[in-house]
Design a protein around this motif. Sequence first.
Motif, PDB file in Angstrom:
ATOM      1  N   ILE A  51       0.823  -1.201   0.000  1.00 49.69           N
ATOM      2  CA  ILE A  51       0.000   0.000   0.000  1.00 49.69           C
ATOM      3  C   ILE A  51       0.863   1.260   0.000  1.00 49.69           C
ATOM      4  O   ILE A  51       0.589   2.217  -0.706  1.00 49.69           O
ATOM      5  CB  ILE A  51      -0.926   0.039   1.248  1.00 49.69           C
ATOM      6  N   ALA A  52       1.904   1.262   0.843  1.00 50.37           N
ATOM      7  CA  ALA A  52       2.715   2.464   1.013  1.00 50.37           C
ATOM      8  C   ALA A  52       4.065   2.099   1.600  1.00 50.37           C
ATOM      9  O   ALA A  52       4.299   0.959   2.018  1.00 50.37           O
ATOM     10  CB  ALA A  52       1.989   3.447   1.937  1.00 50.37           C
ATOM     11  N   ILE A  53       4.930   3.088   1.646  1.00 52.98           N
ATOM     12  CA  ILE A  53       6.199   2.987   2.353  1.00 52.98           C
ATOM     13  C   ILE A  53       6.392   4.307   3.084  1.00 52.98           C
ATOM     14  O   ILE A  53       6.014   5.366   2.574  1.00 52.98           O
ATOM     15  CB  ILE A  53       7.375   2.672   1.397  1.00 52.98           C
ATOM     16  N   GLY A  54       6.917   4.223   4.297  1.00 54.88           N
ATOM     17  CA  GLY A  54       7.096   5.439   5.062  1.00 54.88           C
ATOM     18  C   GLY A  54       8.083   5.261   6.197  1.00 54.88           C
ATOM     19  O   GLY A  54       8.565   4.157   6.451  1.00 54.88           O
ATOM     20  N   LEU A  55       8.378   6.348   6.871  1.00 51.29           N
ATOM     21  CA  LEU A  55       9.328   6.342   7.982  1.00 51.29           C
ATOM     22  C   LEU A  55       8.581   6.171   9.297  1.00 51.29           C
ATOM     23  O   LEU A  55       7.720   6.977   9.643  1.00 51.29           O
ATOM     24  CB  LEU A  55      10.126   7.648   7.992  1.00 51.29           C
ATOM     25  N   SER A  56       8.930   5.128  10.014  1.00 53.37           N
ATOM     26  CA  SER A  56       8.247   4.805  11.267  1.00 53.37           C
ATOM     27  C   SER A  56       8.657   5.752  12.392  1.00 53.37           C
ATOM     28  O   SER A  56       9.831   6.085  12.538  1.00 53.37           O
ATOM     29  CB  SER A  56       8.559   3.368  11.674  1.00 53.37           C
ATOM     30  N   ASN A  57       7.698   6.147  13.187  1.00 49.91           N
ATOM     31  CA  ASN A  57       7.966   6.970  14.366  1.00 49.91           C
ATOM     32  C   ASN A  57       8.321   6.124  15.587  1.00 49.91           C
ATOM     33  O   ASN A  57       8.655   6.672  16.643  1.00 49.91           O
ATOM     34  CB  ASN A  57       6.757   7.850  14.705  1.00 49.91           C
ATOM     35  N   TYR A  58       8.238   4.792  15.460  1.00 55.83           N
ATOM     36  CA  TYR A  58       8.477   3.887  16.578  1.00 55.83           C
ATOM     37  C   TYR A  58       9.320   2.701  16.138  1.00 55.83           C
ATOM     38  O   TYR A  58       9.341   2.336  14.967  1.00 55.83           O
ATOM     39  CB  TYR A  58       7.137   3.360  17.133  1.00 55.83           C
ATOM     40  N   ASP A  59       9.981   2.050  17.106  1.00 56.35           N
ATOM     41  CA  ASP A  59      10.689   0.798  16.875  1.00 56.35           C
ATOM     42  C   ASP A  59       9.671  -0.324  16.685  1.00 56.35           C
ATOM     43  O   ASP A  59       8.529  -0.228  17.160  1.00 56.35           O
ATOM     44  CB  ASP A  59      11.547   0.428  18.090  1.00 56.35           C
ATOM     45  N   SER A  60      10.086  -1.410  16.048  1.00 52.61           N
ATOM     46  CA  SER A  60       9.178  -2.541  15.827  1.00 52.61           C
ATOM     47  C   SER A  60       8.652  -3.109  17.148  1.00 52.61           C
ATOM     48  O   SER A  60       7.473  -3.485  17.235  1.00 52.61           O
ATOM     49  CB  SER A  60       9.866  -3.640  15.014  1.00 52.61           C
ATOM     50  N   ASN A  61       9.491  -3.163  18.177  1.00 54.75           N
ATOM     51  CA  ASN A  61       9.039  -3.678  19.482  1.00 54.75           C
ATOM     52  C   ASN A  61       7.932  -2.811  20.062  1.00 54.75           C
ATOM     53  O   ASN A  61       6.991  -3.321  20.666  1.00 54.75           O
ATOM     54  CB  ASN A  61      10.205  -3.757  20.469  1.00 54.75           C
TER      55      ASN A  61
END
Length: 105
Positions: A51-61
């Motif tokens: 759907i999209a690609i973006g920069l996460s504001n959080y870690d995966s955990n």
Amino acid sequence: MAPSGTLIVDRGAIKALHAGNSLLSVGVTRVEGEFFSGDPVRVRSMAGEDIAIGLSNYDSNEVEVIAGQRTETFEELLGYQGPDTLIHRDNLAITVPQKAAKEAL
């Protein structure tokens, strides 16, 4: 930039993204891979469509903890109140689904 992980989202999140909104945690159903805050991540439907690609504001955990939760629960769940969005719309690019790209040719 190659995505470091994937966020699987529900239909409501997909509609919100296509309407120009940011990605909220309440629409995330699953997290795949490991990533850090600021890393690029792929946003994918439950059917496996990118759907999209973006920069996460959080870690995966952290996303695993807040996935499916409302923003007002972040402080209780994480121990701090971080950004309201997982991916802000200014840091998000909607991708063209492969099926749609083939039909356009």
